[in-house]
Design a protein around this motif. Structure first.
Motif, PDB file in Angstrom:
ATOM      1  N   THR A 233      41.529  45.108  28.196  1.00 18.12           N
ATOM      2  CA  THR A 233      40.102  45.340  27.967  1.00 18.12           C
ATOM      3  C   THR A 233      39.138  45.230  29.258  1.00 18.12           C
ATOM      4  OG1 THR A 233      39.137  43.313  27.253  1.00 18.12           O
ATOM      5  CG2 THR A 233      40.645  44.269  25.654  1.00 18.12           C
ATOM      6  N   THR A 234      38.040  45.853  28.731  1.00 18.93           N
ATOM      7  CA  THR A 234      36.980  45.926  29.833  1.00 18.93           C
ATOM      8  C   THR A 234      35.809  44.914  29.380  1.00 18.93           C
ATOM      9  OG1 THR A 234      35.956  47.694  28.894  1.00 18.93           O
ATOM     10  CG2 THR A 234      37.419  48.011  30.557  1.00 18.93           C
ATOM     11  N   ILE A 235      36.147  44.108  28.378  1.00 15.43           N
ATOM     12  CA  ILE A 235      35.237  43.230  28.018  1.00 15.43           C
ATOM     13  C   ILE A 235      34.711  41.982  28.776  1.00 15.43           C
ATOM     14  CG2 ILE A 235      34.675  41.622  25.880  1.00 15.43           C
ATOM     15  CD1 ILE A 235      36.551  43.142  24.123  1.00 15.43           C
ATOM     16  N   PRO A 236      33.710  41.901  29.246  1.00 16.70           N
ATOM     17  CA  PRO A 236      33.549  40.869  30.468  1.00 16.70           C
ATOM     18  C   PRO A 236      33.598  39.382  29.723  1.00 16.70           C
ATOM     19  CG  PRO A 236      31.375  42.209  29.866  1.00 16.70           C
ATOM     20  CD  PRO A 236      32.472  42.756  29.265  1.00 16.70           C
ATOM     21  N   THR A 237      33.770  38.567  30.282  1.00 15.02           N
ATOM     22  CA  THR A 237      33.627  37.015  29.768  1.00 15.02           C
ATOM     23  C   THR A 237      32.205  36.619  29.793  1.00 15.02           C
ATOM     24  OG1 THR A 237      34.033  35.654  31.855  1.00 15.02           O
ATOM     25  CG2 THR A 237      35.863  36.445  30.662  1.00 15.02           C
ATOM     26  N   ALA A 238      31.897  35.625  29.074  1.00 13.90           N
ATOM     27  CA  ALA A 238      30.638  35.208  29.134  1.00 13.90           C
ATOM     28  C   ALA A 238      30.179  34.549  30.541  1.00 13.90           C
ATOM     29  CB  ALA A 238      30.366  33.861  28.033  1.00 13.90           C
ATOM     30  N   THR A 239      31.341  33.849  31.181  1.00 17.92           N
ATOM     31  CA  THR A 239      31.224  33.206  32.478  1.00 17.92           C
ATOM     32  C   THR A 239      30.644  34.249  33.481  1.00 17.92           C
ATOM     33  OG1 THR A 239      32.648  31.634  31.783  1.00 17.92           O
ATOM     34  CG2 THR A 239      32.213  31.898  34.159  1.00 17.92           C
ATOM     35  N   GLU A 240      31.450  35.478  33.274  1.00 20.56           N
ATOM     36  CA  GLU A 240      30.917  36.604  34.391  1.00 20.56           C
ATOM     37  C   GLU A 240      29.594  37.003  34.120  1.00 20.56           C
ATOM     38  OE1 GLU A 240      34.037  40.009  34.905  1.00 20.56           O
ATOM     39  OE2 GLU A 240      34.701  38.877  33.064  1.00 20.56           O
ATOM     40  N   GLN A 241      28.945  36.826  32.863  1.00 20.11           N
ATOM     41  CA  GLN A 241      27.491  37.253  32.794  1.00 20.11           C
ATOM     42  C   GLN A 241      26.614  36.207  32.825  1.00 20.11           C
ATOM     43  OE1 GLN A 241      27.462  40.361  29.324  1.00 20.11           O
ATOM     44  NE2 GLN A 241      29.339  39.683  28.939  1.00 20.11           N
TER      45      GLN A 241
END
Length: 321
Positions: A233-241
């Motif tokens: 997937t391309t769903i980013p993690t919360a940490t990445e954001q």
């Protein structure tokens, strides 16, 4: 026959009967009647979906019907007490999540996980944050900025107090230094309907709960609370954001304390078998469930460790004194 002789004969008879019983169990007389899998979740919630799919794919492996029973109430306390007070013969099992650990920390309950027999862990279930497809928020920073602009007005849907979902809502407020309005639901199915109906602004849950609505382009996944991105997937993690939150949600089976060791061994064996079943593998990989097999000894140690970890965590975020 003298007394000593009669006693010896009686002992031999008892030993023979017991031996036949053990031998019969070892020869596979368990299971011989329907098995009930109990969840505290509502229909359509993650725990319910997990058990119903497990039961479905155990067909052909387990030779008796498997029934899923939803015993809601008390944020898992009702279901835990029901299983803890059931006969320990292996015919009633509980579908576990961290909620069963956290609820007794937050309120007085009749039984805890210590009144249950760990049987086997099956999966780790990644947590995600989602919004309705027409929401103006595309990213987690969009949501954080909106919460800062309107303190206490963003309606944040989560499962019962004591759940991982509810814990994430608390942690986001602490980490991002925002204030939201937590709205509690009995399970992920109810929460999804509230998000679709616009009754809450966003929801936190598991991918399996929203998979059909994602495919239908009715909801959008904004972030995962995992260390790494979900596979494929391309769903980013919360940490990445910029919101470093990583949580673990386990899914396994527990029985009443003192559960027959032969039945425990049976479930350890069939869960290993079903995890290798191609059709089941295709399903659980499609909803990003991560196999996390543990036998009953490993699961006991893991649950004890998680119980301590969650207690420390709830103290850190100020939920537990």
């Amino acid at each position: 026959m003298r007394y000593g002789g009669r006693l010896a004969a009686g002992v031999a008879l008892v030993a023979m009967v017991c031996g036949l019983g053990v031998a019969a169990l070892a020869q596979g007389t368990y299971p011989s009647k329907p098995i009930t899998l109990v969840t505290h979740s509502s229909v359509g919630a993650g725990g319910d979906i997990f058990l119903r799919n497990l039961a479905k794919h155990l067909e052909g492996i387990v030779p008796v019907p498997i029934v899923v029973e939803n015993r809601r109430g008390g944020a898992s306390a009702t279901a835990v007490t029901y299983v803890a007070t059931s006969p320990p013969d292996g015919y009633v099992l509980y579908g576990s999540t961290p909620t069963m650990l956290q609820t007794p920390m937050l309120t007085r309950t009749q039984h805890t996980y210590l009144d249950l027999q760990p049987v086997v862990n099956v999966f780790f279930d990644p947590m995600i944050l989602y919004v309705k497809a027409d929401s103006p928020w595309k990213t987690l920073p969009d949501i954080v900025n909106a919460a800062r602009a309107k303190p206490g007005q963003i309606r944040f849907g989560a499962a019962t107090p004591g759940s991982v979902e509810h814990m994430i809502a608390h942690q986001i407020q602490k980490v991002a230094k925002v204030s939201v309005q937590p709205v509690t639901f009995e399970g992920g199915g109810d929460l999804l309907l509230a998000v679709l109906g616009g009754h809450v602004d966003l929801g936190v849950g598991e991918y399996a709960e929203v998979a059909a609505q994602v495919e239908a382009r009715q909801v959008r996944v904004v972030a995962s609370f995992t260390k790494d991105r979900l596979p494929r997937t391309t769903i980013p993690t919360a940490t990445e954001q910029g919101v470093p939150i990583v949580v673990t949600k386990f899914r396994g089976l527990l029985g009443p304390k003192g559960m027959d060791p032969q039945a425990v061994a049976y479930w350890e064996r069939v869960v290993k078998q079903v995890l290798e079943k191609p059709a089941y593998k295709q399903y659980y990989e499609s909803v990003y469930l991560l196999p996390g097999y543990m036998d009953h000894k490993q699961y006991r140690a893991y649950l004890d460790m998680m119980n301590q970890t969650l207690r420390r965590y709830l103290k850190e975020i100020g939920v537990l004194k």
